[in-house]
Design a protein around this motif. Structure first.
Motif, PDB file in Angstrom:
ATOM      1  N   THR A   1       0.835  -1.204   0.000  1.00 59.64           N
ATOM      2  CA  THR A   1       0.000   0.000   0.000  1.00 59.64           C
ATOM      3  C   THR A   1       0.871   1.255   0.000  1.00 59.64           C
ATOM      4  O   THR A   1       0.624   2.205  -0.755  1.00 59.64           O
ATOM      5  CB  THR A   1      -0.916   0.015   1.231  1.00 59.64           C
ATOM      6  OG1 THR A   1      -1.642  -1.211   1.257  1.00 59.64           O
ATOM      7  CG2 THR A   1      -1.900   1.156   1.164  1.00 59.64           C
ATOM      8  N   ALA A   2       1.899   1.233   0.860  1.00 59.36           N
ATOM      9  CA  ALA A   2       2.791   2.395   0.908  1.00 59.36           C
ATOM     10  C   ALA A   2       3.449   2.602  -0.444  1.00 59.36           C
ATOM     11  O   ALA A   2       3.503   3.727  -0.967  1.00 59.36           O
ATOM     12  CB  ALA A   2       3.839   2.200   1.993  1.00 59.36           C
ATOM     13  N   ALA A   3       3.932   1.497  -1.044  1.00 60.46           N
ATOM     14  CA  ALA A   3       4.609   1.617  -2.338  1.00 60.46           C
ATOM     15  C   ALA A   3       3.648   2.163  -3.391  1.00 60.46           C
ATOM     16  O   ALA A   3       4.008   3.030  -4.194  1.00 60.46           O
ATOM     17  CB  ALA A   3       5.159   0.257  -2.762  1.00 60.46           C
ATOM     18  N   LEU A   4       2.414   1.661  -3.373  1.00 66.81           N
ATOM     19  CA  LEU A   4       1.461   2.121  -4.385  1.00 66.81           C
ATOM     20  C   LEU A   4       1.123   3.593  -4.205  1.00 66.81           C
ATOM     21  O   LEU A   4       1.075   4.352  -5.178  1.00 66.81           O
ATOM     22  CB  LEU A   4       0.177   1.295  -4.297  1.00 66.81           C
ATOM     23  CG  LEU A   4       0.178   0.024  -5.118  1.00 66.81           C
ATOM     24  CD1 LEU A   4      -1.070  -0.787  -4.835  1.00 66.81           C
ATOM     25  CD2 LEU A   4       0.242   0.376  -6.603  1.00 66.81           C
ATOM     26  N   PHE A   5       0.882   3.999  -2.945  1.00 66.64           N
ATOM     27  CA  PHE A   5       0.534   5.406  -2.742  1.00 66.64           C
ATOM     28  C   PHE A   5       1.697   6.309  -3.148  1.00 66.64           C
ATOM     29  O   PHE A   5       1.497   7.341  -3.794  1.00 66.64           O
ATOM     30  CB  PHE A   5       0.127   5.662  -1.287  1.00 66.64           C
ATOM     31  CG  PHE A   5      -1.332   5.411  -1.037  1.00 66.64           C
ATOM     32  CD1 PHE A   5      -2.302   6.049  -1.786  1.00 66.64           C
ATOM     33  CD2 PHE A   5      -1.747   4.554  -0.029  1.00 66.64           C
ATOM     34  CE1 PHE A   5      -3.655   5.826  -1.562  1.00 66.64           C
ATOM     35  CE2 PHE A   5      -3.093   4.326   0.207  1.00 66.64           C
ATOM     36  CZ  PHE A   5      -4.047   4.955  -0.560  1.00 66.64           C
ATOM     37  N   ILE A   6       2.912   5.904  -2.772  1.00 66.70           N
ATOM     38  CA  ILE A   6       4.058   6.735  -3.152  1.00 66.70           C
ATOM     39  C   ILE A   6       4.188   6.771  -4.669  1.00 66.70           C
ATOM     40  O   ILE A   6       4.378   7.825  -5.286  1.00 66.70           O
ATOM     41  CB  ILE A   6       5.347   6.210  -2.479  1.00 66.70           C
ATOM     42  CG1 ILE A   6       5.268   6.454  -0.979  1.00 66.70           C
ATOM     43  CG2 ILE A   6       6.577   6.886  -3.061  1.00 66.70           C
ATOM     44  CD1 ILE A   6       6.439   5.920  -0.199  1.00 66.70           C
ATOM     45  N   GLY A   7       4.026   5.593  -5.308  1.00 69.68           N
ATOM     46  CA  GLY A   7       4.127   5.536  -6.761  1.00 69.68           C
ATOM     47  C   GLY A   7       3.060   6.371  -7.437  1.00 69.68           C
ATOM     48  O   GLY A   7       3.332   7.136  -8.375  1.00 69.68           O
ATOM     49  N   LEU A   8       1.826   6.263  -6.951  1.00 66.94           N
ATOM     50  CA  LEU A   8       0.755   7.053  -7.558  1.00 66.94           C
ATOM     51  C   LEU A   8       0.977   8.544  -7.314  1.00 66.94           C
ATOM     52  O   LEU A   8       0.580   9.390  -8.133  1.00 66.94           O
ATOM     53  CB  LEU A   8      -0.600   6.624  -6.995  1.00 66.94           C
ATOM     54  CG  LEU A   8      -1.065   5.239  -7.439  1.00 66.94           C
ATOM     55  CD1 LEU A   8      -2.373   4.858  -6.761  1.00 66.94           C
ATOM     56  CD2 LEU A   8      -1.233   5.181  -8.951  1.00 66.94           C
ATOM     57  N   GLY A   9       1.641   8.836  -6.179  1.00 66.54           N
ATOM     58  CA  GLY A   9       1.992  10.231  -5.931  1.00 66.54           C
ATOM     59  C   GLY A   9       2.938  10.744  -7.008  1.00 66.54           C
ATOM     60  O   GLY A   9       2.776  11.861  -7.519  1.00 66.54           O
ATOM     61  N   TYR A  10       3.903   9.911  -7.377  1.00 66.86           N
ATOM     62  CA  TYR A  10       4.821  10.296  -8.466  1.00 66.86           C
ATOM     63  C   TYR A  10       4.044  10.534  -9.758  1.00 66.86           C
ATOM     64  O   TYR A  10       4.296  11.490 -10.493  1.00 66.86           O
ATOM     65  CB  TYR A  10       5.863   9.209  -8.710  1.00 66.86           C
ATOM     66  CG  TYR A  10       6.816   8.975  -7.568  1.00 66.86           C
ATOM     67  CD1 TYR A  10       7.100   9.987  -6.646  1.00 66.86           C
ATOM     68  CD2 TYR A  10       7.460   7.753  -7.423  1.00 66.86           C
ATOM     69  CE1 TYR A  10       7.978   9.772  -5.614  1.00 66.86           C
ATOM     70  CE2 TYR A  10       8.344   7.527  -6.391  1.00 66.86           C
ATOM     71  CZ  TYR A  10       8.605   8.536  -5.482  1.00 66.86           C
ATOM     72  OH  TYR A  10       9.475   8.323  -4.466  1.00 66.86           O
ATOM     73  N   VAL A  11       3.107   9.620 -10.020  1.00 64.58           N
ATOM     74  CA  VAL A  11       2.315   9.759 -11.254  1.00 64.58           C
ATOM     75  C   VAL A  11       1.569  11.088 -11.236  1.00 64.58           C
ATOM     76  O   VAL A  11       1.556  11.845 -12.207  1.00 64.58           O
ATOM     77  CB  VAL A  11       1.327   8.586 -11.395  1.00 64.58           C
ATOM     78  CG1 VAL A  11       0.374   8.834 -12.550  1.00 64.58           C
ATOM     79  CG2 VAL A  11       2.068   7.279 -11.584  1.00 64.58           C
ATOM     80  N   GLU A  12       0.969  11.382 -10.069  1.00 63.63           N
ATOM     81  CA  GLU A  12       0.172  12.607  -9.982  1.00 63.63           C
ATOM     82  C   GLU A  12       1.056  13.836 -10.161  1.00 63.63           C
ATOM     83  O   GLU A  12       0.663  14.812 -10.816  1.00 63.63           O
ATOM     84  CB  GLU A  12      -0.552  12.647  -8.633  1.00 63.63           C
ATOM     85  CG  GLU A  12      -1.625  13.710  -8.592  1.00 63.63           C
ATOM     86  CD  GLU A  12      -2.319  13.757  -7.247  1.00 63.63           C
ATOM     87  OE1 GLU A  12      -2.067  12.878  -6.406  1.00 63.63           O
ATOM     88  OE2 GLU A  12      -3.106  14.692  -7.048  1.00 63.63           O
ATOM     89  N   GLU A  13       2.262  13.785  -9.571  1.00 58.76           N
ATOM     90  CA  GLU A  13       3.159  14.927  -9.727  1.00 58.76           C
ATOM     91  C   GLU A  13       3.516  15.144 -11.195  1.00 58.76           C
ATOM     92  O   GLU A  13       3.636  16.276 -11.657  1.00 58.76           O
ATOM     93  CB  GLU A  13       4.465  14.675  -8.953  1.00 58.76           C
ATOM     94  CG  GLU A  13       4.396  15.103  -7.503  1.00 58.76           C
ATOM     95  CD  GLU A  13       5.530  14.473  -6.710  1.00 58.76           C
ATOM     96  OE1 GLU A  13       6.574  14.127  -7.309  1.00 58.76           O
ATOM     97  OE2 GLU A  13       5.352  14.310  -5.493  1.00 58.76           O
TER      98      GLU A  13
END
Lengths: 477, 474
Positions: free
Chosen positions: B320-332
């Motif tokens: 979950t942490a990895a996905l949220f961080i990854g999706l954060g990168y996508v959003e940025e």
């Protein structure tokens, strides 16, 4: 003519004497020195006098004296509640040290000190006569103090307070007269005999007495005056009323509930009080939701907080009294803290800190004050790591422990509602708001900051070193 | 040491919030250092036990800190997630974000090292505050902050009431780490449900989950990572150390209700995840689904299921942490989270796409990654307990999980590059390092699950209850 009192009697009320003398001294010195000395001198003397009073009262800890033929009883109970009264007085005096506020002259300070004298008298009063004396001494000065500020709401507050408080006093007095008729004595202890249970005068008298107390405590349905009066009165006076008046009145209520009621009547007679306390928690917290004025907000909050304190007393257990006192002390500290923040944001009569719109975007403009306010509001809501959290759980334990589960449930419901109200203020402070212009920084006087810091430390410290006094009982001799 | 473990992030976080300046490098550096330091302290202080008296009446409560087995894994997960999240912070105002992350870590560390229920309740409420403030400052609508705080505070109040009642009846709240039926009689069900509802709100489980999707979607990605990965485990941890350890009879009595709640969460979360258009909300609903599985495992009280649950708690936290961080990168990079808009990250940013894919595969339970082992062991345990129907539901949800994970990645990673979306550079070293440890840990636990399983993470310590006022167990 010689008075039938000895030095023992006079020594018992030494704290009152010191405090009253301080008031006189402030007034006299002002008369002589007004052209030369600033207001700070009066304030300094008052603060010093209050601290000396606190020391005097501290020396009475552990003693047990019934002075003036049992009219004023010194014991741990009076000492501890007296300490809260003095704490509130000090807090109010500190708020007077905010910038501006020329109206708060030596006379104001003297009145405040004498009002505190009445509160101190109440903490030890154990006959109906001393109770009435204390209540009137406390209230009479407050009538003047409420109308101090030069605005319509202040005059309204003073008049409202005068009328409603007098009504309450009348009701109280009527109850006392009936009680005297029932027992043939002014002593509260004389009521605690089984013979009273069958006496209709006793029931009526107690009923009126309790209604009078409920008025003074601003319990629902006698609460409507409180927010209006708190809004109109100047900031320090409101702070004083929320803490000192409440502490003294709760002391009287506790003494009456614990020591003056025969065991057969106590549960029946007090049940309406617990119900009213429960309703107050809900009404007070719901009332907070719609407020735009910090003093009104804290007024409604006070209605609910008194409900919490009374909830601890439900069942009139020994533990309950200790927790009620603990929560009262905690409430005093966190409430004074919130007022100190408001004072630090205010200059004199303008009282910017009392208007909730001042808090919009405060997090960006005054991060320290915003953080402190947040802390005190969360404490009032009962979130950790504040003493408000511990106080709540102790009250819960006491209330549930004495079988008043419905009261515990109301307490939880009220707390949940209150969080919303407190958090609304917090949100206003931290939500980025572009409508806010970078306001000119208000220069704050040092005294509210000192008060603020002390309250902050106390609110945290009381969580980890809970001050749960023992030996509060017995209350009468 | 244990006290330092809790105080270090809190002091550092508070100091950061009161400091001035917005230099990203400095704040990130300090934040990562503090988080790693807590990890080191936790390892060093693993066998410590520290206790100072607090209350004597109306019940005994102590400042009692210690690290249990499950707690140790949660603390390790928390420290790792916090370090990664802090490193991933790329806000223009990093000071508040990193500061609140550290405060959040401190509060949750306190929660996991508490050996006293009252202290546990204190930290349980305290950990709401930093998240509330982040939501206030960063969410698009204040409604999200409200929902979060009201739901969770109400849960916290229930926990408080249950704790008070527990303390009054049992005589002490210094009970975490001991086991047995602490409370019996007419009050036991009420107290149990007080705790259970508080924990189910936090987890969250159906129907108490409605605060969760908005919260996860509104939180900045690094905070969402820590909240989704670790804060959601506070309730499950509570089930382990309070419900399972101290009221096993009540858990057994109400296992049916818990299984129903868990199963509905499992299915509802999976179905809802299938139709979301916001990438973060897909992960949020998947979380509802996965944690429902753990609730079922707890309700069965099967040792095997519980062992699997402990492993899955850690695994779920990692992916979950990895996905949220990854999706954060996508959003940025793409400035949107909408699945309708996102396409073709794989072609533009292959490293980012790779990281997301590994995390996603762990989420759908690919063998070789930690999620698979956890799910497998839990389902085996459920079968062992005889609830075949529930096991079937669980397997259906695993199938649904593949569907929504694939939908998410079809959407984001594959497909042609969308031309009106900005093209930004691939993961930098810093961003890569912020997500890599989580993926490596997933891989490590996937091939060597015994690290958690054999540690007996769920072996509830069988120390006798420390108070005599409780009802003795046969």
């Amino acid at each position: 003519m010689t008075l039938p009192f000895t030095h023992v009697d006079w020594a018992a009320i030494a704290p009152l004497e010191v405090l009253a003398a301080t008031g006189l001294l402030v007034l006299l010195l002002d008369l002589v020195l007004r052209p030369f000395a600033p207001r700070a001198l009066s304030l300094g003397i008052a603060i010093l006098g209050t601290i000396v009073t606190a020391v005097t009262i501290g020396q009475q800890y552990g003693t047990n004296v019934a002075a003036f033929n049992g009219g004023y009883i010194v014991g741990n109970f009076s000492v501890l509640f007296g300490a809260v009264v003095l704490l509130g007085t000090l807090g109010a005096l500190a708020l007077m040290g905010r910038g501006g506020g020329d109206r708060e002259s030596a006379g104001t300070i003297a009145l405040l000190l004498w009002s505190a004298c009445g509160a101190l008298l109440l903490t030890g009063a154990s006959t109906t006569m001393t109770v009435f004396l204390g209540i009137e001494l406390l209230s009479l000065s407050l009538y003047c103090l409420c109308g101090l500020a030069d605005r319509a709401s202040a005059r309204e507050a003073a008049l409202k307070y005068l009328l409603l408080s007098s009504t309450a006093s009348a009701v109280l007095l009527f109850g006392m007269a009936l009680l005297f008729g029932a027992s043939g004595s002014v002593s509260l202890a004389a009521l605690a005999t089984p013979a009273m249970v069958g006496n209709p005068l006793f029931w009526m008298g107690s009923g009126f007495f309790l209604v009078g107390i409920a008025f003074k405590l601003s319990l629902v349905p006698f609460h409507a005056w409180a927010p209006d009066v708190y809004e109109g009165a100047p900031l320090p006076i409101t702070a004083f009323m929320t803490v000192v008046t409440k502490a003294a009145t709760i002391a009287i209520f506790a003494r009456f509930a614990y020591a003056a009621l025969p065991s057969g009547a106590s549960q029946v007679l007090l049940l309406p009080v617990w119900i009213v306390a429960g309703i107050s928690m809900i009404v007070g917290n719901v009332g907070m939701l719609a407020q735009h004025d910090l003093k009104r907000l804290l007024g409604y909050s006070g209605i609910a907080q008194v409900g919490y304190i009374l909830a601890a007393l439900a069942g009139t257990t020994r533990l309950g009294l200790r927790y009620a006192f603990f929560y009262l002390a905690v409430y005093a500290v966190m409430n004074l803290g919130a007022f100190a923040v408001a004072a630090a944001l205010s200059t004199g009569d303008a009282e910017e800190g009392a208007r909730l719109e001042t808090y919009r975007g405060l997090g960006a403009r005054r991060p320290l004050l915003a953080a402190a306010m947040t802390f005190f509001l969360l404490a009032l809501a009962g979130l950790p790591p504040t003493a408000g959290f511990l106080g709540k759980i102790l009250i819960l334990a006491a209330t549930a422990g004495s079988g008043y589960l419905w009261l515990a449930a109301l307490l939880l419901a009220g707390t949940a509602i209150s969080l919303y109200a407190y958090a609304k203020v917090i949100m206003a402070m931290y939500r980025p708001d572009h409508r806010v212009r970078a306001a000119e920084p208000v220069r704050s006087a040092p005294l509210p900051w000192v008060s603020l810091a002390l309250c902050l430390v106390a609110t945290v410290a009381l969580t980890f070193y809970p001050l749960l006094p023992t030996g509060l009982l017995p209350l009468v001799k | 040491m244990l006290l330092a473990l809790v105080l270090l992030p809190i002091v550092a976080g508070s100091a950061m919030l009161l400091s001035r300046g917005e230099d990203r490098r400095t704040y990130r550096g300090i934040g990562v250092a503090v988080a790693l330091a807590t990890l080191a302290i936790a390892v060093a202080a693993r066998s410590e036990d520290w206790s100072v008296p607090w209350l004597r009446a109306p019940f005994v409560a102590n400042f009692h800190l210690g690290i249990g087995t499950l707690a140790f894994w949660l603390i390790a997960l928390l420290a790792l997630c916090t370090a990664c999240a802090v490193l991933a912070v790329d806000s223009a105002r990093p000071r508040a974000l990193v500061g609140q992350l550290l405060l959040l870590e401190g509060a949750m560390l306190g929660l996991f090292v508490s050996r006293d229920l009252l202290l546990f309740a204190l930290f349980y409420d305290l950990m709401l505050v930093p998240v509330f403030f982040v939501l206030l400052e960063r969410s698009e609508h204040p409604r999200d902050a409200w929902r979060y705080i009201i739901y969770n505070f109400a849960g916290g109040l229930l926990l408080l009431l249950a704790t008070a009642a527990f303390g009054v009846l049992h005589g002490t709240t210094d009970v975490i780490g001991s086991a047995g039926n602490a409370i019996a009689g007419a009050w036991a069900p009420w107290i149990f449900w007080g705790f259970a509802i508080a924990f189910l709100v936090k987890t969250p489980a159906f129907p108490l989950h409605t605060w969760m999707p908005n919260t996860y979607a509104s939180l900045p990605a690094p905070v969402a990572a820590v909240v989704g990965a670790v804060q959601s485990k506070a309730g499950l941890y509570g089930f382990f150390v309070v419900a399972l350890a101290l009221m096993p009879q009540e858990v057994a009595r109400y296992s049916g209700a818990l299984i129903v709640i868990g199963s509905i969460s499992l299915l509802y979360g999976a179905v809802a995840a299938l139709v979301q258009t916001d990438a973060k909300r897909v992960v949020a609903y998947s979380s509802l689904s996965h944690l429902g599985l753990i609730v079922i495992a707890i309700a069965t009280q099967q040792p095997l299921a519980l062992a699997g649950a402990a492993l899955y708690i850690v695994a779920h936290g990692l992916f979950t942490a990895a996905l949220f961080i990854g999706l954060g990168y996508v959003e940025e990079r793409e400035e949107t989270r909408s699945l309708a808009r996102l396409r073709g990250i794989g072609a533009k940013n292959p490293r980012l796409a790779g990281a997301l894919t590994i995390a996603g595969l762990a989420m759908l339970g690919l063998p070789g990654l930690a999620g698979f082992v956890g799910e497998l062991v839990i389902i085996a345990g459920i079968v062992q307990s005889g609830n075949i129907a529930v096991a079937v539901v669980a397997v259906i949800s695993v199938v649904l999980a593949s569907a929504y994970v694939l939908r998410l990645f079809q959407g984001i990673v594959n497909g042609p590059v969308v031309h009106d979306l900005p093209v930004r550079r691939d993961l930098t070293w810093r961003e890569g390092i912020a997500i890599a440890p989580l993926l490596l840990a997933l891989l490590y636990l996937g091939v060597n699950p015994h690290a958690v399983l054999a540690g007996g993470a769920v072996a509830i310590p069988r120390a006798p209850l420390s108070s005599t006022s409780g009802v003795p167990t046969p």
